[in-house]
Design an enzyme around this catalytic site. Sequence first.
Site, PDB file in Angstrom:
ATOM      1  N   TYR B 263      48.079  36.246  49.486  1.00 50.53           N
ATOM      2  CA  TYR B 263      47.265  35.409  49.068  1.00 50.53           C
ATOM      3  C   TYR B 263      46.150  34.557  49.687  1.00 50.53           C
ATOM      4  O   TYR B 263      44.896  34.651  49.744  1.00 50.53           O
ATOM      5  CB  TYR B 263      47.667  34.255  48.040  1.00 50.53           C
ATOM      6  CG  TYR B 263      46.527  33.330  47.309  1.00 50.53           C
ATOM      7  CD1 TYR B 263      45.841  34.002  46.058  1.00 50.53           C
ATOM      8  CD2 TYR B 263      46.345  32.330  47.612  1.00 50.53           C
ATOM      9  CE1 TYR B 263      45.140  32.996  45.543  1.00 50.53           C
ATOM     10  CE2 TYR B 263      45.495  31.272  47.218  1.00 50.53           C
ATOM     11  CZ  TYR B 263      44.819  31.832  45.888  1.00 50.53           C
ATOM     12  OH  TYR B 263      43.682  31.179  45.481  1.00 50.53           O
ATOM     13  N   ASP B 298      48.279  37.751  39.866  1.00 50.42           N
ATOM     14  CA  ASP B 298      47.265  37.598  38.926  1.00 50.42           C
ATOM     15  C   ASP B 298      45.825  37.377  39.546  1.00 50.42           C
ATOM     16  O   ASP B 298      44.794  37.801  39.048  1.00 50.42           O
ATOM     17  CB  ASP B 298      47.637  36.318  38.003  1.00 50.42           C
ATOM     18  CG  ASP B 298      48.108  35.242  39.087  1.00 50.42           C
ATOM     19  OD1 ASP B 298      49.001  35.173  39.722  1.00 50.42           O
ATOM     20  OD2 ASP B 298      47.253  34.283  39.019  1.00 50.42           O
ATOM     21  N   LYS B 370      56.316  35.540  36.122  1.00 49.76           N
ATOM     22  CA  LYS B 370      55.650  34.537  36.038  1.00 49.76           C
ATOM     23  C   LYS B 370      54.111  35.123  35.359  1.00 49.76           C
ATOM     24  O   LYS B 370      53.417  36.050  35.965  1.00 49.76           O
ATOM     25  CB  LYS B 370      55.134  33.612  37.123  1.00 49.76           C
ATOM     26  CG  LYS B 370      54.123  32.517  36.773  1.00 49.76           C
ATOM     27  CD  LYS B 370      53.990  31.702  37.987  1.00 49.76           C
ATOM     28  CE  LYS B 370      52.804  30.618  37.574  1.00 49.76           C
ATOM     29  NZ  LYS B 370      52.223  30.099  39.110  1.00 49.76           N
TER      30      LYS B 370
END
Lengths: 274, 531
Positions: B263, B298, B370
């Site tokens: 990320y 995500d 998640k």
Amino acid sequence: MRPHESTTDLTAAQDLPSIIRPYGDTTGDAMVQLSFTLPVPSGRRAELAALQLAGKMGLDPASVVHSKAMGPNFTFFIVYGKVNHLIDYVGIEVPEGREYPLLSAKEIDLAIRTVLNRRMVVVGACIGTDAHTVGIDAILNVKGFAGEKGLEYHREIQVINMGAQVTVEELVERAKAENADAVLVSQVVTQKNAHIHNTKQMAAAFHAAYPTAVGPGMGRPLLIAGGPRFDTVTEQELGVDRIFGKGTTPGEVASYLVHALLPNWTPEDPTEST
Amino acid sequence: MTKLDLDPSVVRKARALAERAARPVIEMARTHTTVSVERAQLRLAGLTGADSDGLPWVNHLVDAVRDQVGLEHGVALPVFDALAREPYADLGGLARAASLGAVTFRLPAGGDAGAAAELARAAARRGVGRIDARRAERDVMLRETGDPRQPWIYLIVATGDIYEDIPQAQAAAREGADVVAVIRSTGQSLLDYVPEGATREGYAGTYATQENFRLMRGALDDVSRELGRYVRLTNYASGLCMPEIATLAGLERLDMMLNDCMYGIIFRDINPRRTFIDQRFSRQIHARAGIVINTGEDNYLTTADAVDAAHTVIVSQLLNERFGKEAGLADWQLGLGHAFEINPAIPESFRLELAHAQLVRELFPDAPLKYMPPTKHMTGNVFAGYLLDAFFNLAGVMTGQSIILIGMMTEGIHTPWLSDRDLALENVRYVRDACGALAEDFVPRPDGFIVQRAQQVLSESVDLLERICDDTLLAAIADGTFGVTRRPADGGKGLDGVVERADGYFNPVTEILESQDPHATAVPTPAGSTD
């Protein structure tokens, strides 16, 4: 040009209703809905407080159709009511639309090739603490936005996307090193007006870095700011050449680049334009 | 039992490829250190506090050692050697003097080196012991207050002021949140130091500091006892100080940490090498501390198209799993992320979402997945957004997701209002209660649309992993494989904080973490685990 825009132009002013009120299910019923929270425990007193607020907002009569305790100290309300305001619709001054034509990708590349005779260099970044690259990426990345490919897609545009949290110094340095024709900054985070401060700081740095510039494309890059919450300020206040708001497509930006940087260019065959 | 009829040999192949792709990166991480890894071990050795400008003493001490002897042997030997030779009572005194240039560091040899190493090891054992004690304390709290059933409801607070965050977090817990995440101040990921103390100003979030962690965990302990349900606390072990923040999380009993392998590289332009080295150390700490990591797949779907890039999510999850397990994380600690981000205007978008969500569930049956709500296609039409969030909640329940981040109908308009949060919880409560154990009945038709789509995404993932293995992971990141953003291995922020380890590099914390089973003492069994 989208069809509904041309029909609006053709509509005679006298066809517009002069005075309007909100529409629920009957002309002139003036019904609106709103929701809000009051920092008080729920109960009869809270509902009366909500009605008092609605009254002060010009809703008469108003009714609380829903109220719900949110924890011990807050109450949420949904209120419907009739407003007593009238809107002078004919008297509204509509701000001017886009001052330049939308060009196709082909026309944009042709314009750059014809006039510049080299690739147009665009440097983009999210400046300051802003890490939200959604906006700049939508405009620059090949992937694009709203079905339009981003600026990277143009053969004649060289895109340098510096990404997120770029400092103003880094941006100025890169723009100079790359001989940028245009600099695009995106600002999504608006807490404490960070987007305004960052953009002003950026513009000031560019004006300081190019002291002899006459204007955009004349001694300095064209400065463009984009973001969803710039609607309260003008280009002059920020020190940039152009602000783009929410929903701007890459094609609009590319067309603007041609309009602003290649002002003398006109399509050779206007019938080709779409 | 599998609902998607995935070919076990394809799944095995995908994992083997992920292992191969990760191998050179892990090797690089094992042979390098960073300024933040070194600072983290000083934090574990008990060095706290900052100078009057807010620059932590760990930064002063590591910088001083770096300037005088370099970091390639680690800070432990020069620091504990100086502490033994000089008249300072503790590391704090040494760091203050070092910041004034009053300490001469050296790389000790022979008996001096042995003595310094023993001092460093004792300090590291005490530090790791504090983390162990916090983990044991969590186990006790879980027994005393009760562990909520999954899916856990995950809510965010983000006021910038810890003293404003606390009542909001407690209110969120009372309204049903099982997990509270304190969003971090936007700029923090690029700070090369961890701010100190309780903070009241932040940009779109609150600074991650040890004191803020302590205050919030204490407040949530109070509300956990009040509710008879343990409320978990989440923060972010990411950015340039990932190893230190992981350490502080372990010391203050945080329960989950955002900790993705890529990320920072992709979305914060942090140097890839720095990220992978920092990430390995921070995951070793998380493993030991019993912290569940949350990965950030995500996010890819917020820049790339959620249908076209579905396989990049799977590939990243497999890499996160591999990097995590290598660092000692157990399956129950792998909160792999994914999201409901397909354009709702696409026909059968919900069927596609179900296929993707079920695929992730089946690939990682024991991971606390998640699931993230829609953000990209939240248009400002709050009514349509509320409906989309309900479909997201439905997909989460039908496919047995473990942690559901609650979608806000005002996403993209403002940080959530109190009423936004309340309505969002009403939405998820309705879906959860109305569906009950609907996941049991959700069995996609054999060889139907959902099954075929899931198999297609898995097969695209295998293809991409093969390309990554041929090309190396660092090159794939440089080519913009994840999230469309190109990040070269020598670019980005923080590369100057990376140091190749010399022979004889010594880090007493790594020594403990790598020689002991992180789960030897206590392994909590997560309640309500799927199947």
